[in-house]
Design an enzyme around this catalytic site. Structure first.
Site, PDB file in Angstrom:
ATOM      1  N   SER A   1       1.099  -1.020   0.297  1.00  0.00           N
ATOM      2  CA  SER A   1       0.095  -0.026   0.408  1.00  0.00           C
ATOM      3  C   SER A   1       0.631   1.090  -0.121  1.00  0.00           C
ATOM      4  CB  SER A   1      -0.743  -0.005   1.215  1.00  0.00           C
ATOM      5  OG  SER A   1      -1.856   1.332   1.255  1.00  0.00           O
TER       6      SER A   1
ATOM      7  N   HIS B   1      -1.216  -0.971  -4.201  1.00  0.00           N
ATOM      8  CA  HIS B   1      -2.643  -0.512  -4.067  1.00  0.00           C
ATOM      9  C   HIS B   1      -2.433   0.616  -3.308  1.00  0.00           C
ATOM     10  CE1 HIS B   1      -6.152  -1.584  -1.517  1.00  0.00           C
ATOM     11  NE2 HIS B   1      -5.259  -0.322  -0.179  1.00  0.00           N
TER      12      HIS B   1
ATOM     13  N   ASP C   1      -4.604   3.789  -1.766  1.00  0.00           N
ATOM     14  CA  ASP C   1      -5.976   4.287  -0.633  1.00  0.00           C
ATOM     15  C   ASP C   1      -6.307   5.767  -1.693  1.00  0.00           C
ATOM     16  OD1 ASP C   1      -6.568   1.820   0.694  1.00  0.00           O
ATOM     17  OD2 ASP C   1      -4.275   2.642   1.758  1.00  0.00           O
TER      18      ASP C   1
ATOM     19  N   MET D   1      -8.639   8.758  -0.665  1.00  0.00           N
ATOM     20  CA  MET D   1      -8.957   9.189   0.948  1.00  0.00           C
ATOM     21  C   MET D   1     -10.043  10.488   0.191  1.00  0.00           C
ATOM     22  SD  MET D   1      -7.544   7.627   3.801  1.00  0.00           S
ATOM     23  CE  MET D   1      -6.586   5.704   3.737  1.00  0.00           C
TER      24      MET D   1
ATOM     25  N   HIS E   1      -8.192   1.868  -3.976  1.00  0.00           N
ATOM     26  CA  HIS E   1      -9.406   1.653  -3.020  1.00  0.00           C
ATOM     27  C   HIS E   1      -9.917   2.964  -3.295  1.00  0.00           C
ATOM     28  CE1 HIS E   1      -9.952   0.439   1.743  1.00  0.00           C
ATOM     29  NE2 HIS E   1     -11.017   0.558   0.800  1.00  0.00           N
TER      30      HIS E   1
ATOM     31  N   MET F   1     -12.309   5.310  -0.557  1.00  0.00           N
ATOM     32  CA  MET F   1     -12.869   5.545   0.602  1.00  0.00           C
ATOM     33  C   MET F   1     -12.830   7.357   0.078  1.00  0.00           C
ATOM     34  SD  MET F   1      -9.483   3.709   2.305  1.00  0.00           S
ATOM     35  CE  MET F   1      -8.617   4.050   1.639  1.00  0.00           C
TER      36      MET F   1
ATOM     37  N   MET G   1     -11.814  -5.401   5.047  1.00  0.00           N
ATOM     38  CA  MET G   1     -11.175  -4.338   5.700  1.00  0.00           C
ATOM     39  C   MET G   1     -11.029  -5.226   6.947  1.00  0.00           C
ATOM     40  SD  MET G   1     -10.550  -2.041   3.903  1.00  0.00           S
ATOM     41  CE  MET G   1      -9.513  -0.671   5.510  1.00  0.00           C
TER      42      MET G   1
ATOM     43  N   GLY H   1      -8.794   4.421   6.903  1.00  0.00           N
ATOM     44  CA  GLY H   1      -8.954   6.132   7.392  1.00  0.00           C
ATOM     45  C   GLY H   1      -7.031   6.014   7.042  1.00  0.00           C
TER      46      GLY H   1
ATOM     47  N   GLY I   1      -0.870   1.691   9.713  1.00  0.00           N
ATOM     48  CA  GLY I   1      -0.545   1.214  10.583  1.00  0.00           C
ATOM     49  C   GLY I   1      -1.383   0.969  11.770  1.00  0.00           C
TER      50      GLY I   1
ATOM     51  N   ASP J   1      -7.255  -5.961   3.840  1.00  0.00           N
ATOM     52  CA  ASP J   1      -6.129  -5.027   3.914  1.00  0.00           C
ATOM     53  C   ASP J   1      -6.159  -4.176   5.370  1.00  0.00           C
ATOM     54  OD1 ASP J   1      -5.178  -2.606   3.207  1.00  0.00           O
ATOM     55  OD2 ASP J   1      -7.066  -1.848   1.988  1.00  0.00           O
ATOM     56  N   GLY J   2      -5.300  -4.283   5.733  1.00  0.00           N
ATOM     57  CA  GLY J   2      -5.494  -3.420   7.279  1.00  0.00           C
ATOM     58  C   GLY J   2      -4.500  -4.431   8.205  1.00  0.00           C
ATOM     59  N   GLY J   3      -3.307  -3.824   8.597  1.00  0.00           N
ATOM     60  CA  GLY J   3      -2.736  -4.710   9.711  1.00  0.00           C
ATOM     61  C   GLY J   3      -1.964  -5.732   9.618  1.00  0.00           C
TER      62      GLY J   3
HETATM   63  C1  DX5 Z   1      -6.716   2.024   5.223  1.00  0.00           C
HETATM   64  C2  DX5 Z   1      -5.866   1.682   4.212  1.00  0.00           C
HETATM   65  C3  DX5 Z   1      -5.256   0.335   4.024  1.00  0.00           C
HETATM   66  C4  DX5 Z   1      -3.708   0.965   4.475  1.00  0.00           C
HETATM   67  C5  DX5 Z   1      -3.714  -0.695   5.179  1.00  0.00           C
HETATM   68  O1  DX5 Z   1      -8.050   2.716   5.882  1.00  0.00           O
HETATM   69  O2  DX5 Z   1      -7.216   1.254   3.216  1.00  0.00           O
HETATM   70  O3  DX5 Z   1      -4.960  -0.078   2.773  1.00  0.00           O
HETATM   71  O4  DX5 Z   1      -2.767   1.909   3.491  1.00  0.00           O
HETATM   72  O5  DX5 Z   1      -2.003  -0.387   5.877  1.00  0.00           O
HETATM   73  P1  DX5 Z   1      -1.338  -0.807   6.448  1.00  0.00           P
HETATM   74  O6  DX5 Z   1      -0.793  -1.925   6.275  1.00  0.00           O
HETATM   75  O7  DX5 Z   1      -0.259   0.030   7.704  1.00  0.00           O
HETATM   76  O8  DX5 Z   1      -2.366  -0.837   8.189  1.00  0.00           O
HETATM   77 ZN    ZN Z   2      -6.549   0.797   1.544  1.00  0.00          ZN
END
Ligand code: DX5
Ligand code: ZN
Length: 218
Positions: free
Chosen positions: A10, A35, A37, A39, A68, A70, A139, A144, A147, A177-179
């Site tokens: 990402s 990826h 993001d 926003m 992605h 958002m 997700m 948002g 990390g 996606d996420g963490g």
């Molecule tokens: C969160 C994003 C994720 C994010 C993932 O809103 O959609 O794609 O970039 O980042 P990590 O892997 O650091 O959680």
């Molecule tokens: Zn994402």
């Protein structure tokens, strides 16, 4: 479905001072997708990239761009993101739009499309669009920010999506996606995902290539 797991770094976790180099680094490290993001500061409390940045990244790498969205009004920007060179567009059910017609519009332009599901939303909400989805983005954090900490109970959704796909003969890919960390990666893989997004873990790594290879060979 695809036998080997695909890895999508990402770019949100990259150094924004040199985005092009950071995208190239992901590609050279063996990433399958990039990826991105998007926003809007309204749908989520953070602002990132618009279609111009996606276009620049499209010119920088040849791996597919996984965009992605958002944003609150995806319909208003679909064309711009399609023209910017996105290969995948995922759209949140909570946004202000009609999911079936959004997915139809995206797919009519030969771009892969699918719903994104927040950690507190159920699969039942997206059942009607699964037959016409190329991808489902699950997700594992609330969108948002990068990390954040992985929410493990979303793994049940992954397992259900694998089952539904098999039972109904659908063809969507399942993306998480996420963490994602090297510690929870095996759980995610064993649940049956096809695409893993990882931002912080890959961009903070000393050697991104090594981690991607570890993920693929674990
Ligand atoms: C969160 C994003 C994720 C994010 C993932 O809103 O959609 O794609 O970039 O980042 P990590 O892997 O650091 O959680
Ligand atoms: Zn994402």
């Amino acid at each position: 479905m695809t036998s080997e797991i695909q890895i999508a770094p990402s770019i949100l976790a990259a150094d924004f001072g040199c985005l092009r180099e950071e995208a190239v680094k992901a590609e050279k490290s063996g990433a399958d997708l990039l990826h991105i993001d998007v926003m809007d500061g309204h749908f989520v409390p953070n602002i990132t990239f618009g279609p111009q940045v996606v276009s620049m990244l499209k010119q920088s790498v040849s791996i597919p761009l996984d965009v992605h969205l958002m944003i609150s009004h995806p319909d208003q920007y679909l064309e711009a993101f399609i023209n910017s060179g996105a290969s995948y567009l995922t759209v949140h059910a909570e946004a202000n739009h009609d999911m079936p017609s959004t997915l139809r519009m995206i797919r009519s332009k030969k771009v892969k499309a699918g719903p994104a599901l927040n950690p507190d939303r159920n699969i039942e909400e997206i059942l009607p669009v699964l037959p016409e989805s190329d991808i489902v983005l699950v997700m594992s954090v609330f969108p948002g920010f990068g990390g954040q900490t992985f929410i493990p109970n979303v793994l049940e959704k992954i397992k259900k999506l694998v089952l539904i796909r098999k039972e109904k003969g659908y063809h969507y890919q399942i993306e998480i996606d996420g963490g994602i960390t090297m510690d929870n990666f095996p759980l995610v893989r064993d649940a049956g995902v096809d695409i893993v997004v990882a931002g912080t873990t890959l961009y903070r790594a000393e050697n991104m290539n090594k981690l991607i290879q570890q993920m693929k060979n674990q």
